[in-house]
Write a protein that holds these residues in place. Structure first.
Motif, PDB file in Angstrom:
ATOM      1  N   ILE A 162     -18.476  45.653   4.965  1.00  0.00           N
ATOM      2  CA  ILE A 162     -17.257  45.631   4.154  1.00  0.00           C
ATOM      3  C   ILE A 162     -16.978  44.229   3.633  1.00  0.00           C
ATOM      4  N   VAL A 163     -17.137  43.233   4.497  1.00  0.00           N
ATOM      5  CA  VAL A 163     -16.899  41.850   4.090  1.00  0.00           C
ATOM      6  C   VAL A 163     -17.857  41.440   2.972  1.00  0.00           C
ATOM      7  N   ASN A 164     -19.121  41.830   3.095  1.00  0.00           N
ATOM      8  CA  ASN A 164     -20.107  41.493   2.060  1.00  0.00           C
ATOM      9  C   ASN A 164     -19.776  42.173   0.734  1.00  0.00           C
ATOM     10  N   GLU A 165     -19.326  43.429   0.786  1.00  0.00           N
ATOM     11  CA  GLU A 165     -18.967  44.135  -0.442  1.00  0.00           C
ATOM     12  C   GLU A 165     -17.772  43.476  -1.120  1.00  0.00           C
ATOM     13  N   VAL A 166     -16.756  43.125  -0.337  1.00  0.00           N
ATOM     14  CA  VAL A 166     -15.580  42.460  -0.900  1.00  0.00           C
ATOM     15  C   VAL A 166     -15.949  41.105  -1.474  1.00  0.00           C
ATOM     16  N   ALA A 225     -18.884  40.141  -2.589  1.00  0.00           N
ATOM     17  CA  ALA A 225     -19.677  40.328  -3.810  1.00  0.00           C
ATOM     18  C   ALA A 225     -18.792  40.714  -4.985  1.00  0.00           C
ATOM     19  N   PHE A 226     -17.814  41.567  -4.741  1.00  0.00           N
ATOM     20  CA  PHE A 226     -16.879  41.967  -5.810  1.00  0.00           C
ATOM     21  C   PHE A 226     -16.083  40.770  -6.309  1.00  0.00           C
ATOM     22  N   ILE A 227     -15.549  39.964  -5.373  1.00  0.00           N
ATOM     23  CA  ILE A 227     -14.768  38.784  -5.757  1.00  0.00           C
ATOM     24  C   ILE A 227     -15.637  37.776  -6.495  1.00  0.00           C
ATOM     25  N   ARG A 228     -16.870  37.583  -6.018  1.00  0.00           N
ATOM     26  CA  ARG A 228     -17.778  36.626  -6.664  1.00  0.00           C
ATOM     27  C   ARG A 228     -18.087  37.042  -8.095  1.00  0.00           C
ATOM     28  N   THR A 229     -18.357  38.334  -8.302  1.00  0.00           N
ATOM     29  CA  THR A 229     -18.675  38.817  -9.650  1.00  0.00           C
ATOM     30  C   THR A 229     -17.506  38.626 -10.595  1.00  0.00           C
ATOM     31  N   ARG A 230     -16.311  39.016 -10.149  1.00  0.00           N
ATOM     32  CA  ARG A 230     -15.125  38.889 -11.005  1.00  0.00           C
ATOM     33  C   ARG A 230     -14.796  37.424 -11.263  1.00  0.00           C
ATOM     34  N   THR A 231     -14.967  36.573 -10.245  1.00  0.00           N
ATOM     35  CA  THR A 231     -14.674  35.151 -10.423  1.00  0.00           C
ATOM     36  C   THR A 231     -15.641  34.512 -11.411  1.00  0.00           C
ATOM     37  N   ASN A 232     -16.926  34.840 -11.301  1.00  0.00           N
ATOM     38  CA  ASN A 232     -17.920  34.299 -12.230  1.00  0.00           C
ATOM     39  C   ASN A 232     -17.646  34.743 -13.661  1.00  0.00           C
ATOM     40  N   THR A 233     -17.239  36.000 -13.818  1.00  0.00           N
ATOM     41  CA  THR A 233     -16.885  36.490 -15.157  1.00  0.00           C
ATOM     42  C   THR A 233     -15.703  35.729 -15.721  1.00  0.00           C
ATOM     43  N   LEU A 234     -14.689  35.518 -14.873  1.00  0.00           N
ATOM     44  CA  LEU A 234     -13.509  34.769 -15.312  1.00  0.00           C
ATOM     45  C   LEU A 234     -13.863  33.336 -15.685  1.00  0.00           C
ATOM     46  N   LEU A 235     -14.710  32.699 -14.875  1.00  0.00           N
ATOM     47  CA  LEU A 235     -15.114  31.320 -15.168  1.00  0.00           C
ATOM     48  C   LEU A 235     -15.926  31.236 -16.453  1.00  0.00           C
ATOM     49  N   GLN A 236     -16.787  32.232 -16.690  1.00  0.00           N
ATOM     50  CA  GLN A 236     -17.599  32.240 -17.910  1.00  0.00           C
ATOM     51  C   GLN A 236     -16.714  32.402 -19.149  1.00  0.00           C
ATOM     52  N   VAL A 237     -15.741  33.313 -19.058  1.00  0.00           N
ATOM     53  CA  VAL A 237     -14.813  33.504 -20.177  1.00  0.00           C
ATOM     54  C   VAL A 237     -13.990  32.245 -20.410  1.00  0.00           C
ATOM     55  N   SER A 238     -13.541  31.610 -19.325  1.00  0.00           N
ATOM     56  CA  SER A 238     -12.759  30.386 -19.452  1.00  0.00           C
ATOM     57  C   SER A 238     -13.585  29.275 -20.102  1.00  0.00           C
ATOM     58  N   GLN A 239     -14.849  29.188 -19.734  1.00  0.00           N
ATOM     59  CA  GLN A 239     -15.720  28.176 -20.330  1.00  0.00           C
ATOM     60  C   GLN A 239     -15.935  28.428 -21.824  1.00  0.00           C
ATOM     61  N   ASP A 240     -16.135  29.693 -22.186  1.00  0.00           N
ATOM     62  CA  ASP A 240     -16.323  30.024 -23.598  1.00  0.00           C
ATOM     63  C   ASP A 240     -15.075  29.686 -24.414  1.00  0.00           C
ATOM     64  N   ILE A 241     -13.906  29.945 -23.828  1.00  0.00           N
ATOM     65  CA  ILE A 241     -12.662  29.636 -24.538  1.00  0.00           C
ATOM     66  C   ILE A 241     -12.493  28.130 -24.673  1.00  0.00           C
ATOM     67  N   ALA A 242     -12.757  27.399 -23.589  1.00  0.00           N
ATOM     68  CA  ALA A 242     -12.577  25.940 -23.608  1.00  0.00           C
ATOM     69  C   ALA A 242     -13.517  25.260 -24.592  1.00  0.00           C
ATOM     70  N   LEU A 243     -14.724  25.820 -24.781  1.00  0.00           N
ATOM     71  CA  LEU A 243     -15.702  25.235 -25.695  1.00  0.00           C
ATOM     72  C   LEU A 243     -15.590  25.794 -27.106  1.00  0.00           C
ATOM     73  N   GLY A 244     -14.603  26.660 -27.335  1.00  0.00           N
ATOM     74  CA  GLY A 244     -14.389  27.194 -28.669  1.00  0.00           C
ATOM     75  C   GLY A 244     -15.422  28.197 -29.115  1.00  0.00           C
ATOM     76  N   LYS A 245     -16.110  28.853 -28.170  1.00  0.00           N
ATOM     77  CA  LYS A 245     -17.164  29.805 -28.530  1.00  0.00           C
ATOM     78  C   LYS A 245     -16.619  31.193 -28.836  1.00  0.00           C
ATOM     79  N   ASP A 246     -15.432  31.523 -28.312  1.00  0.00           N
ATOM     80  CA  ASP A 246     -14.889  32.865 -28.483  1.00  0.00           C
ATOM     81  C   ASP A 246     -13.447  32.753 -28.959  1.00  0.00           C
ATOM     82  N   SER A 247     -13.262  32.739 -30.270  1.00  0.00           N
ATOM     83  CA  SER A 247     -11.918  32.569 -30.832  1.00  0.00           C
ATOM     84  C   SER A 247     -11.039  33.786 -30.565  1.00  0.00           C
ATOM     85  N   LYS A 248     -11.630  34.981 -30.647  1.00  0.00           N
ATOM     86  CA  LYS A 248     -10.840  36.196 -30.407  1.00  0.00           C
ATOM     87  C   LYS A 248     -10.278  36.215 -28.992  1.00  0.00           C
ATOM     88  N   MET A 249     -11.128  35.874 -28.012  1.00  0.00           N
ATOM     89  CA  MET A 249     -10.670  35.867 -26.632  1.00  0.00           C
ATOM     90  C   MET A 249      -9.597  34.812 -26.412  1.00  0.00           C
TER      91      MET A 249
END
Length: 209
Positions: A97-101, A103-127
């Motif tokens: 259960i701990v590993n599943e949780v 992994a879920f948190i890691r995936t969502r966090t990485n997605t959030l960080l990637q989106v934040s990086q794209d926004i900060a670098l001006g790569k995704d104006s719509k977002m």
């Protein structure tokens, strides 16, 4: 109305999108007694909170304090009187259960960080505009009310908006798609006149530096 004229080109009904189970029935007022009961109980709880001056944190802390005290006294008296201890389940988290949780948190966090990086670098104006609008809306709403009232209002919206949408979905979809197309044209014009020029200026500055 075809799927292309529906919001998000959806092909399923609102009931199917909401899961098609008891939760969907409650949200769409197909279990009217249960829906009215939920609204009534939450309204009563909100009124009690507002009149008593309790906050959600203080109430939860008081309930846990009472529960822990009862279990502690029960266990002590059971030991003295040779009675069985409180019937508590084993409080244990398995490694799976701990590993599943994690992994879920890691995936969502990485997605959030990637989106934040794209926004900060001006790569995704719509977002950027979506995130800016959401943050502004949260800030605006948070300045108007407290967390408890916001939670109750959110529950009312969840139990009313889907039902209204299902009843008038043809009209809502038609006008929403018209508005969406107009916003697309406005964004394309804004992107062509302003955002693209700013991005080109930034790239030129980087090349010169």
């Amino acid at each position: 109305m075809g799927s292309s004229d529906r919001l998000f080109n959806r092909q399923r009904t609102v009931h199917q999108i909401l899961g098609g189970g008891l939760v969907a029935d409650v949200m769409l007022w197909r279990q009217k007694n249960l829906t009215v009961g939920i609204l009534s109980v939450t309204l009563a709880a909100w009124v009690v909170f507002e009149l008593s001056g309790y906050t959600l944190l203080s109430l939860v802390s008081s309930v846990f304090l009472l529960l822990v005290s009862i279990l502690f006294l029960w266990a002590k008296s059971a030991a003295i009187l040779n009675r069985p201890a409180p019937p508590l389940p084993d409080m244990y988290l398995s490694e799976e259960i701990v590993n599943e949780v994690a992994a879920f948190i890691r995936t969502r966090t990485n997605t959030l960080l990637q989106v934040s990086q794209d926004i900060a670098l001006g790569k995704d104006s719509k977002m950027f505009f979506k995130v800016a609008a959401c943050l502004w809306l949260i800030s605006f709403v948070g300045g108007l009310t407290d967390f408890l009232t916001l939670g109750y209002i959110s529950l009312v919206i969840v139990l009313i908006v889907p039902a209204l949408y299902e009843q008038y979905e043809d009209n809502i979809d038609r006008y929403s798609m018209m508005s969406y197309r107009k916003l697309q044209l406005l964004y394309m014009k804004l992107d062509e006149e302003c955002i693209s020029k700013v991005q080109k200026w930034i790239l030129e500055k980087r090349k010169l530096s």
